[in-house]
Write a protein that holds these residues in place. Structure first.
Motif, short mmCIF file in Angstrom:
data_model
loop_
_atom_site.label_atom_id
_atom_site.label_comp_id
_atom_site.label_asym_id
_atom_site.label_seq_id
_atom_site.Cartn_x
_atom_site.Cartn_y
_atom_site.Cartn_z
N SER A 131 67.04 -46.24 113.11
CA SER A 131 67.91 -45.22 112.52
C SER A 131 67.59 -45.01 111.05
O SER A 131 67.43 -45.99 110.30
N GLY A 132 67.49 -43.75 110.63
CA GLY A 132 67.25 -43.42 109.24
C GLY A 132 68.52 -42.96 108.55
O GLY A 132 69.33 -42.22 109.13
N PHE A 133 68.73 -43.40 107.29
CA PHE A 133 69.91 -43.05 106.51
C PHE A 133 69.47 -42.67 105.09
O PHE A 133 68.46 -43.17 104.59
N THR A 134 70.27 -41.83 104.43
CA THR A 134 69.99 -41.45 103.05
C THR A 134 71.27 -41.59 102.23
O THR A 134 72.35 -41.86 102.77
N ASP A 135 71.15 -41.38 100.91
CA ASP A 135 72.36 -41.26 100.10
C ASP A 135 72.89 -39.83 100.23
O ASP A 135 72.38 -39.05 101.04
N ASP A 136 73.91 -39.48 99.45
CA ASP A 136 74.49 -38.14 99.58
C ASP A 136 73.94 -37.15 98.56
O ASP A 136 74.46 -36.04 98.44
N LYS A 137 72.92 -37.54 97.83
CA LYS A 137 72.32 -36.63 96.86
C LYS A 137 71.54 -35.56 97.60
O LYS A 137 70.60 -35.85 98.34
N GLU A 202 67.58 -48.81 109.59
CA GLU A 202 68.15 -49.90 110.38
C GLU A 202 67.53 -49.90 111.77
O GLU A 202 67.20 -48.85 112.32
N MET A 203 67.40 -51.09 112.32
CA MET A 203 66.92 -51.24 113.69
C MET A 203 67.93 -52.08 114.45
O MET A 203 68.34 -53.13 113.97
N ALA A 204 68.31 -51.62 115.63
CA ALA A 204 69.34 -52.32 116.41
C ALA A 204 68.94 -52.37 117.88
O ALA A 204 68.64 -51.32 118.47
#
Length: 221
Positions: A131-137, A202-204
């Motif tokens: 899963s890829g995540f970013t900040d809110d910028k 993240e990897m799950a």
């Protein structure tokens, strides 16, 4: 003690009051038995639910310990975290800012994870969700900007990590990518420290979906 009863022939006969009392007590005992049975059924159901929850917690704990054991060496480096079964890697370890190109050190880190994860997944018939995540910028699209928004950036990073794992030996049937953009932050986006924590991959491990049964061909009349 007796109770007077008037019969059709006009003659009064006496009936023992104990017979009436006995009928009343029999009814009360029957009601009590029914209530007791109902309480026992409810208690048995609660006990079964409790035992199921205990088994679930035990399985989760065994799963966590097995994953910690499999990733003992990467975890010791401090570049990988493990929280509730989710393997976290800081985005800055893997990618430059606003880029989906893996750093050489990031690729080496992913390579070190392939073997222990293959063993872990194979033993449990599970898959790995990247899963890829970013900040809110906000990312502004432009001539020199490849990504139109944070969701697209997170998706491309997840795909890059997934492909790197496959290139290093992870079976493609055991891994897939997902993107969340700025959703599900793990820290506040009010400062750079928090935003850096939110830029992550993240990897799950997740259960494999049950195969859909193939319908039998219809017989011709």
């Amino acid at each position: 003690m007796t109770v007077l009863q008037e019969q059709d022939d006009g003659v009064e006969h006496t009936a023992p009051v104990w017979a009436v009392f006995g009928d009343l007590m029999a009814g009360l005992v029957g009601a009590f038995v029914l209530i007791l049975v109902g309480v026992l059924v409810v208690q048995m159901g609660l006990l079964a639910d409790l035992e199921s929850e205990v088994r679930k917690r035990q399985m989760e704990e065994q799963r966590r310990m097995a994953l910690e054991k499999a990733l003992a060496i990467p975890l010791q480096t401090g570049r990988v975290t493990l929280n509730n079964g989710r393997i976290g890697i800081s985005g800055s370890v893997l990618f430059p800012v606003n880029s989906d190109q893996l750093r050489p050190d990031g690729r080496q880190l992913l390579k070190s994870l392939v073997h222990p994860l293959k063993v872990y997944l194979g033993e449990r018939q599970e898959m790995l969700m990247v899963s890829g995540f970013t900040d809110d910028k906000l990312i502004r699209g432009g001539k020199d900007q490849r990504f139109s928004d944070n969701l697209e950036l997170s998706a491309q990073r997840a795909l890059t990590v997934t492909r790197a794992l496959i290139d290093e030996g992870m079976p493609s049937s055991q891994v897939f990518a997902a993107a969340f953009g700025a959703e599900q932050p793990v820290a506040s986006n009010d400062d750079e420290k928090g935003r850096a924590l939110n830029r992550r991959v993240e990897m799950a491990p997740v259960p494999k979906a049950a195969p859909t049964p193939t319908p039998a061909p219809a017989l011709k009349p």
